[in-house]
Design an enzyme around this catalytic site. Structure first.
Site, PDB file in Angstrom:
ATOM      1  N   ASP A  11       0.462  -0.926  -0.026  1.00  0.00           N
ATOM      2  CA  ASP A  11       0.200   0.218  -0.187  1.00  0.00           C
ATOM      3  C   ASP A  11       0.926   0.709  -0.077  1.00  0.00           C
ATOM      4  O   ASP A  11       2.145   0.937   0.654  1.00  0.00           O
ATOM      5  CB  ASP A  11      -1.088   0.016   0.992  1.00  0.00           C
ATOM      6  CG  ASP A  11      -2.247  -0.616   0.987  1.00  0.00           C
ATOM      7  OD1 ASP A  11      -2.369  -1.130   0.032  1.00  0.00           O
ATOM      8  OD2 ASP A  11      -2.918  -1.288   2.279  1.00  0.00           O
ATOM      9  N   ASP A 317     -11.319  -3.640   5.501  1.00  0.00           N
ATOM     10  CA  ASP A 317     -10.710  -4.796   5.957  1.00  0.00           C
ATOM     11  C   ASP A 317     -10.749  -5.285   7.183  1.00  0.00           C
ATOM     12  O   ASP A 317     -10.834  -6.609   7.216  1.00  0.00           O
ATOM     13  CB  ASP A 317      -9.047  -4.430   5.069  1.00  0.00           C
ATOM     14  CG  ASP A 317      -9.306  -4.319   3.520  1.00  0.00           C
ATOM     15  OD1 ASP A 317     -10.515  -4.959   3.162  1.00  0.00           O
ATOM     16  OD2 ASP A 317      -8.552  -3.737   3.909  1.00  0.00           O
TER      17      ASP A 317
END
Length: 363
Positions: A11, A317
């Site tokens: 990320d 998530d």
């Protein structure tokens, strides 16, 4: 044991304005795929000093959250990352493929830089990773563009697209031992052969094994709906957010395409002969759940001050990971939602998806 499957990505998080998203044709609370050139174009328009790098990939983050709540070694994650060029391992192709060898017969000596970051972060959380290592491809990245209360994801999958049925088959015994599996809808774009292998070969007839699946993004529900529908008959618990549920209703031609409450109840019956649990998040709004009796529950999300919100990326998530850990442990659906909310709210109070080592949320 829980085994999760998704694209492991590094990320790259950065705070941007709504004008930045508009300039590049991006939407809040959306997720799209691009290539190296598309991602590079966005990065050129950003200050490199403002970028935060962290372990990512939606499914891997969810499994990290589950493992954080469960005893070490409970959760295993599979996906594909990039590897540095090794040496040719014989000439017999697949016959010589080992656990650390890719399908081309190359013995991979080590992961690439981004793959090592992902592995270190995952194993630091107690997660066991069984990566498929792909030569001549870089570990994928996901640009996480953050606006107040929202995020827009632009992923470049890289080596993740190489995740193969062969890797699934290599780990057949591991999958067989698992009490539950978690599958990200993101895999349906470029790794659908691996997903087909998992569902048609390793989950068929396994009625005692819990199967969790995530819609993952509106484009999955639109572009890859037929692939998704092949999986749904075996899915016991289906996750998504309201944007994804609305897109699936539109793409599949549901009679009701606007009322999210009716759509969630329809998803519980869609493409299944069994009783499916459906869990749909709505950001700071209430979470909608349909249980095994087709009863709809609206569960409020606890309010937190806006000034406490640092980074919304990964909240969904973290919710999924928290829910799965609690549900896997034998808890009710509603109690599982509450744990999911707590884990998600812990994550959005900090930068990056990092789980503390000195504290746990009690299950």
């Amino acid at each position: 044991m829980i085994v999760g499957f998704c694209n492991p990505l590094l990320d790259i998080s950065v705070h941007v304005t709504k004008d930045f998203l508009d300039k590049h044709g991006l939407k809040e609370n959306d997720a799209i795929l691009t290539d190296e050139h598309g991602q590079a174009k966005l990065l050129q328009d950003l200050d490199p000093n403002t970028l935060l790098y962290s372990a990512g990939g939606a499914g891997q983050n969810a499994m990290r959250a589950s493992q954080w709540l469960l005893p070490n070694g409970t959760v295993v994650f599979m996906g594909a990352v990039g590897g540095l060029l090794g040496v040719l391992d014989g000439v017999d192709g697949v016959d010589n493929v080992g656990s650390n060898t890719n399908a081309d017969g190359f013995n991979v000596k080590e992961l690439d830089k981004h793959g090592e970051i992902l592995k270190h972060a995952a194993e630091g959380d107690g997660l066991r990773v069984e990566y498929e290592i792909i030569l001549k491809k870089a570990t994928g990245t996901c640009l996480c563009l953050l606006t107040p209360g929202h995020r827009s994801l632009v992923a470049c999958l890289g080596a993740a697209v190489g995740f193969s049925p062969l890797h699934i088959d290599r780990h057949a015994q591991l999958i067989e031992k698992a009490r539950a599996v978690y599958v990200s809808g993101f895999l349906l774009s470029d790794s659908h052969d691996a997903v087909d292998c998992l569902f048609s070969k390793h989950l068929v007839g396994e009625k005692e094994k819990l199967v969790y699946m995530n819609l993952s993004a509106p484009f999955v529900c639109q572009v890859f709906r037929e692939r998704l529908e092949k999986c749904l008959p075996r899915v016991d618990v289906l996750f998504g957010n309201d944007s994804e549920a609305l897109e699936l209703a539109r793409s599949a031609g549901f009679e009701e395409q606007q009322d999210i409450f009716k759509i969630v109840k329809e998803l519980a019956k869609y493409k299944t002969m069994n009783k499916r649990i459906v869990v749909i998040t709505r950001g700071p709004g209430s979470t909608l759940v349909v249980d095994e009796t087709l009863t709809l529950h609206e569960i409020p999300v606890p309010l937190i001050p806006k000034e406490d919100i640092v980074d919304c990326n990964g909240a969904g998530d973290a919710f999924v990971g928290g829910f799965i850990a609690k549900h896997y442990s034998g808890a009710s659906i509603l109690d599982s939602v509450h744990v999911g909310h707590r884990v998600a709210q812990m994550i959005i109070r900090q930068s990056g998806i990092v789980f503390p080592t000195d504290e746990r949320i009690d299950l």
